[in-house]
Structure formats: structure tokens, C-alpha cells
Design an enzyme around this catalytic site. Structure first.
Site, PDB file in Angstrom:
ATOM      1  N   SER A 129     -18.564  -5.182  -0.752  1.00 36.27           N
ATOM      2  CA  SER A 129     -18.843  -6.770  -0.420  1.00 36.27           C
ATOM      3  C   SER A 129     -19.919  -7.031  -0.170  1.00 36.27           C
ATOM      4  O   SER A 129     -20.515  -6.318   0.776  1.00 36.27           O
ATOM      5  CB  SER A 129     -17.461  -7.051   0.438  1.00 36.27           C
ATOM      6  OG  SER A 129     -17.746  -8.393   0.870  1.00 36.27           O
ATOM      7  N   TYR A 153     -13.651  -5.943   9.377  1.00 39.23           N
ATOM      8  CA  TYR A 153     -13.155  -5.895   7.851  1.00 39.23           C
ATOM      9  C   TYR A 153     -14.761  -5.474   7.133  1.00 39.23           C
ATOM     10  O   TYR A 153     -14.894  -4.424   6.507  1.00 39.23           O
ATOM     11  CB  TYR A 153     -12.553  -7.307   7.303  1.00 39.23           C
ATOM     12  CG  TYR A 153     -13.036  -7.106   5.884  1.00 39.23           C
ATOM     13  CD1 TYR A 153     -12.151  -6.693   4.860  1.00 39.23           C
ATOM     14  CD2 TYR A 153     -13.987  -8.309   5.517  1.00 39.23           C
ATOM     15  CE1 TYR A 153     -12.400  -6.579   3.577  1.00 39.23           C
ATOM     16  CE2 TYR A 153     -14.416  -8.262   4.043  1.00 39.23           C
ATOM     17  CZ  TYR A 153     -13.378  -7.441   2.968  1.00 39.23           C
ATOM     18  OH  TYR A 153     -13.877  -7.660   1.697  1.00 39.23           O
ATOM     19  N   LYS A 157     -16.253  -1.878   5.155  1.00 42.11           N
ATOM     20  CA  LYS A 157     -16.871  -1.775   3.820  1.00 42.11           C
ATOM     21  C   LYS A 157     -18.215  -0.888   3.932  1.00 42.11           C
ATOM     22  O   LYS A 157     -18.334  -0.043   3.033  1.00 42.11           O
ATOM     23  CB  LYS A 157     -17.124  -3.186   3.337  1.00 42.11           C
ATOM     24  CG  LYS A 157     -15.881  -3.983   2.775  1.00 42.11           C
ATOM     25  CD  LYS A 157     -15.034  -3.266   1.591  1.00 42.11           C
ATOM     26  CE  LYS A 157     -13.844  -3.989   1.168  1.00 42.11           C
ATOM     27  NZ  LYS A 157     -13.290  -3.270   0.107  1.00 42.11           N
TER      28      LYS A 157
HETATM   29  N1  UFG Z   1     -14.119 -22.701   3.681  1.00 43.75           N
HETATM   30  C1  UFG Z   1     -13.916 -24.007   3.994  1.00 43.75           C
HETATM   31  N2  UFG Z   1     -12.345 -24.190   4.168  1.00 43.75           N
HETATM   32  C2  UFG Z   1     -11.422 -23.158   3.971  1.00 43.75           C
HETATM   33  C3  UFG Z   1     -11.918 -21.995   3.586  1.00 43.75           C
HETATM   34  C4  UFG Z   1     -13.179 -21.627   3.528  1.00 43.75           C
HETATM   35  O1  UFG Z   1     -14.464 -24.716   4.128  1.00 43.75           O
HETATM   36  O2  UFG Z   1     -10.530 -23.668   4.090  1.00 43.75           O
HETATM   37  C5  UFG Z   1     -15.717 -22.617   3.218  1.00 43.75           C
HETATM   38  C6  UFG Z   1     -16.286 -21.307   4.356  1.00 43.75           C
HETATM   39  O3  UFG Z   1     -16.525 -21.944   5.455  1.00 43.75           O
HETATM   40  C7  UFG Z   1     -17.357 -20.913   3.508  1.00 43.75           C
HETATM   41  C8  UFG Z   1     -16.750 -21.037   1.818  1.00 43.75           C
HETATM   42  O4  UFG Z   1     -15.828 -22.060   1.951  1.00 43.75           O
HETATM   43  O5  UFG Z   1     -18.454 -21.729   3.488  1.00 43.75           O
HETATM   44  C9  UFG Z   1     -16.073 -19.696   1.551  1.00 43.75           C
HETATM   45  O6  UFG Z   1     -15.202 -19.151   2.173  1.00 43.75           O
HETATM   46  P1  UFG Z   1     -14.302 -17.926   1.882  1.00 43.75           P
HETATM   47  O7  UFG Z   1     -13.433 -17.789   2.989  1.00 43.75           O
HETATM   48  O8  UFG Z   1     -13.691 -18.499   0.685  1.00 43.75           O
HETATM   49  O9  UFG Z   1     -15.271 -16.935   1.692  1.00 43.75           O
HETATM   50  P2  UFG Z   1     -16.541 -16.221   2.398  1.00 43.75           P
HETATM   51  O10 UFG Z   1     -17.619 -16.399   1.992  1.00 43.75           O
HETATM   52  O11 UFG Z   1     -16.183 -16.620   3.956  1.00 43.75           O
HETATM   53  O12 UFG Z   1     -16.167 -14.721   2.284  1.00 43.75           O
HETATM   54  C10 UFG Z   1     -15.018 -13.988   2.724  1.00 43.75           C
HETATM   55  C11 UFG Z   1     -15.247 -12.692   3.182  1.00 43.75           C
HETATM   56  C12 UFG Z   1     -15.726 -11.745   2.119  1.00 43.75           C
HETATM   57  C13 UFG Z   1     -14.983 -11.736   0.991  1.00 43.75           C
HETATM   58  C14 UFG Z   1     -15.001 -13.300   0.538  1.00 43.75           C
HETATM   59  C15 UFG Z   1     -14.218 -13.346  -0.774  1.00 43.75           C
HETATM   60  O13 UFG Z   1     -15.990 -12.605   4.304  1.00 43.75           O
HETATM   61  O14 UFG Z   1     -15.872 -10.567   2.344  1.00 43.75           O
HETATM   62  O15 UFG Z   1     -14.096 -14.073   1.616  1.00 43.75           O
HETATM   63  O16 UFG Z   1     -12.584 -13.094  -0.345  1.00 43.75           O
HETATM   64  F1  UFG Z   1     -15.640 -11.115  -0.114  1.00 43.75           F
END
Ligand code: UFG
Length: 344
Positions: A129, A153, A157
Site C-alpha cells: 500500500s 496496519y 505492510k
Molecule cells: N475522507 C473524508 N470523509 C470520510 C472518509 C475519508 O473526508 O468519511 C477523506 C480522508 O480524510 C482523505 C480521503 O477522504 O482525505 C481518502 O480517505 P480514505 O479513508 O478513503 O483513504 P486513505 O487515503 O485514508 O487511505 C486508507 C488507508 C490506505 C488504504 C486506503 C484505501 O490508509 O492504506 O485507505 O483503502 F490503501
């Protein structure tokens, strides 16, 4: 070229799409899954989308009591290689239950490595990831970026990447690719398989999709004051079918590779998309309202990360082809046709 492939976590979100692409390409697949975060119905849908040679072994790779059984089943399958996706993946949960994350994710990887060793099938594609990069790099980030995951998590990885590097170093018959995924979203274009989170979705797209379909009232946008063009977090969203095809390309690359070793490869589009851009695109694709509030930043989030995906193009001949519009349209098709996921 890809022939007989073990797919751990093959009934899950990414695994189901990997299976469809493998079977559609004429490969045989042995899915090993304990269905802890996956639904057996996904297997029926895989068979419907891509009839072929699909075997299923319901086992827990992280349970030492089951490892002998798994090792002998893998040996009987006579694989050419494996895609390892099985593992726990909720960032927040990993902070409160780190020991379970280390035991499960590292244990599962080690059992698979033992099984592949016993079967003399030393080609492995590991589901890593972009989270391994943590917050230490300017985007676009390439594979030489600094690593430093910010939660357990993410550390599982990176530890598994380290383990497979050691394995490859110890025996040059091992050929390994660590695929560093950016943010997988979307669903198969048929709308038959897709992401089906157990509880309240942690990730952005499943949450947006559940708001659009009316299962949830509104989205919380985590942070409106990041140093990004519109103040919301920027990520590299990649269509899950593009991602799945990246696995097939990685297996083909390993099969043709003359030398052993482990290599890290980013899978992303190379484009950054903000939360508000994602919401707007989903709104257009679904023709539904997506109410949201700007909420405080989420702990551990970073402002911006997107890939330099040149290495995947160079080594695998792969690049992402689907657009943000495709991701939203396909995610919406899955969500609207299966409002309660596989229970629908
Ligand atoms: N976000 C929101 N509201 C939400 C969920 C997310 O504003 O309800 C924002 C987050 O702050 C971020 C973006 O949307 O800016 C993406 O968030 P995600 O939770 O979808 O994904 P992340 O980039 O945080 O990554 C996480 C894990 C990774 C994984 C990825 C995809 O850290 O390891 O999710 O599953 F690969």
C-alpha cells in the site's frame, strides 16, 4: 501466460476483481479466504462473470492449526505463483488492536510463503500500500520515496515487504513484486461485484456511495483547511479493475523474469483528486444529492499523496486507463444495484 494462481483473500473487494481478470485471461485460481471480511456470494458472482477453473479453500491463513492443511492444499493445486491479499485493513482498528494486526497479517504472509516454498512456486505478488510512504514525501511519490507508515496496519505492510525482501535475498529462485496501491475505488463495470464494508465505511468512496443511496444522511469531510487547492485531502484514486489488471501484468512480468529478487511498484493513476472533487464527480455519476459537512481533520491523515506510476508502465507495461467518471459510474452501479451489498 499466467497459469495456476493462488489468490489469498480472493473473495474480498480487490481479490474478487483479481479473480475475474485472472479467470477471464484463462488462468486457474485457488482462492484461500476465511470470509472474515468477505461474502461467499462474491464467489458466485465471480463464476458468473468469468466462468473457468476456480477452486475455493475456506481457511484462516493466520491460524497455525490450519497451516498444515493449507500447505498441502496449495501443493496439490500445483500453482505457478500467488497473489497475497488476505489480511486486516482498517487503519483505526489497527491502532486499538495492534497485536491482532501483527499476528494476523504477518502470520498469514508467512504461512503463504511456507506453502509456496513447499509447492516450489516461488512467484509472489504482494498487496502492499501507498500507506508505507507515510507523510514523508512530496507528491508525486516514486518507489524510492522514504517509507515510514504512521499506524500498525501500515507497518504490517512495510514489515511484509521487508520479509519478502529477505526471502528473495536468501534464495534467488524467488521472484516477488510488492504492489503499492494508492486508493482503490469503483467496481466491476457489470455492477455484480464491488466493495461491501462490514460496518460504517472507513473509506471515502464507500461512504459517499452509501450517502447517495440513502443508507447514511451525510458525509463528514475530514478537514477543509489543508494546504491543497480546495482545502480538502488529495489522493490518487484508482479503478479496482485497473488495479486488478496490474496484478495480472505483475504475474506475467514475474513469469518472464530471468532473475530473482523483490521489486516495489506503485499502482496509481498519477493524478491527485480532492475530497470535494470526488464528491462532485460522484454526484454527477449518480444524479443524487450528496450532503456533506466540513468536519475536523481525521487523526493520522495527510494533506496530499499521489503516485508517480512510471515504473509500472516501464516494467509491467501497465497503466491506469479508467477515469474518475468511470470509477464513480461503476461504484454507483454496484451500490445502486446492491444497496445492502451482497446481502441484497
Ligand atoms: N475522507 C473524508 N470523509 C470520510 C472518509 C475519508 O473526508 O468519511 C477523506 C480522508 O480524510 C482523505 C480521503 O477522504 O482525505 C481518502 O480517505 P480514505 O479513508 O478513503 O483513504 P486513505 O487515503 O485514508 O487511505 C486508507 C488507508 C490506505 C488504504 C486506503 C484505501 O490508509 O492504506 O485507505 O483503502 F490503501
Amino acid at each position: 501466460m499466467t497459469k495456476r494462481i493462488v489468490v489469498t483473500g480472493g473473495a474480498g473487494y480487490i481479490g474478487s476483481h483479481v479473480c475475474v481478470e485472472l479467470l477471464a485471461g484463462g488462468a486457474a485460481a485457488l482462492v484461500i479466504d476465511n470470509f472474515s471480511n468477505a461474502h461467499p456470494e462474491a464467489l458466485n458472482r465471480i463464476r458468473e462473470l468469468a466462468p473457468g477453473d476456480l477452486e475455493v479453500l475456506e481457511r484462516d491463513l493466520a491460524d497455525p492449526a490450519q497451516s498444515e492443511d493449507i500447505i498441502s492444499a496449495v501443493r496439490d493445486f500445483n500453482p505457478d505463483g500467488a497473489v497475497h491479499l488476505a489480511g486486516l485493513k482498517a487503519v483505526g482498528e489497527s491502532v486499538t488492536e495492534p497485536a491482532r494486526y501483527y499476528r494476523t497479517n504477518l502470520g498469514a504472509a508467512l504461512t503463504l510463503i511456507e506453502a509456496l516454498d513447499a509447492a516450489d512456486a516461488k512467484n509472489l505478488v504482494f498487496s502492499s500500500s501507498a500507506t508505507v510512504y507515510g507523510d514523508r514525501n512530496e507528491s508525486p511519490v516514486d518507489e524510492s520515496g522514504l517509507t515510514g507508515p504512521t499506524n500498525p496496519y501500515g507497518r504490517t505492510k512495510l514489515f511484509i515487504e521487508d520479509i519478502v525482501r529477505d526471502i528473495a535475498h536468501s534464495d534467488n529462485r524467488w521472484r516477488i513484486v510488492n504492489l503499492r496501491y494508492f486508493n482503490p475505488v469503483g467496481a466491476h463495470a457489470s455492477g455484480r461485484i464491488g466493495e461491501d464494508p462490514n460496518d460504517i465505511p472507513n473509506n471515502l468512496f464507500p461512504f459517499i456511495a452509501q450517502v447517495a443511496v440513502g443508507r447514511r444522511d451525510k458525509l463528514q469531510v475530514f478537514g477543509g483547511d489543508y494546504p491543497t487547492p480546495d482545502g480538502t485531502g488529495v489522493r490518487d484514486y484508482i479503478h479496482v479493475t485497473d488495479l486488478a489488471r496490474g496484478h495480472v501484468a505483475a504475474l506475467d512480468y514475474l513469469a518472464a523474469k530471468k532473475t530473482g529478487g523483490a521489486v516495489d511498484i506503485n499502482l496509481g493513476t498519477g493524478k491527485g483528486v480532492s475530497v470535494l472533487e470526488a464528491v462532485a464527480a460522484f454526484k454527477r455519476a449518480s444524479n443524487r444529492d450528496i450532503p456533506y459537512d466540513i468536519a475536523p481533520r481525521r487523526d493520522g491523515d495527510i494533506a496530499e499523496i499521489y503516485a508517480n506510476a512510471d515504473l509500472a508502465q516501464k516494467l509491467l507495461g501497465w497503466r491506469a486507463e479508467k477515469t474518475l467518471e468511470d470509477m464513480c459510474a461503476d461504484h454507483w452501479r454496484w451500490q445502486s444495484q446492491n444497496p445492502e451489498g451482497y446481502q441484497s
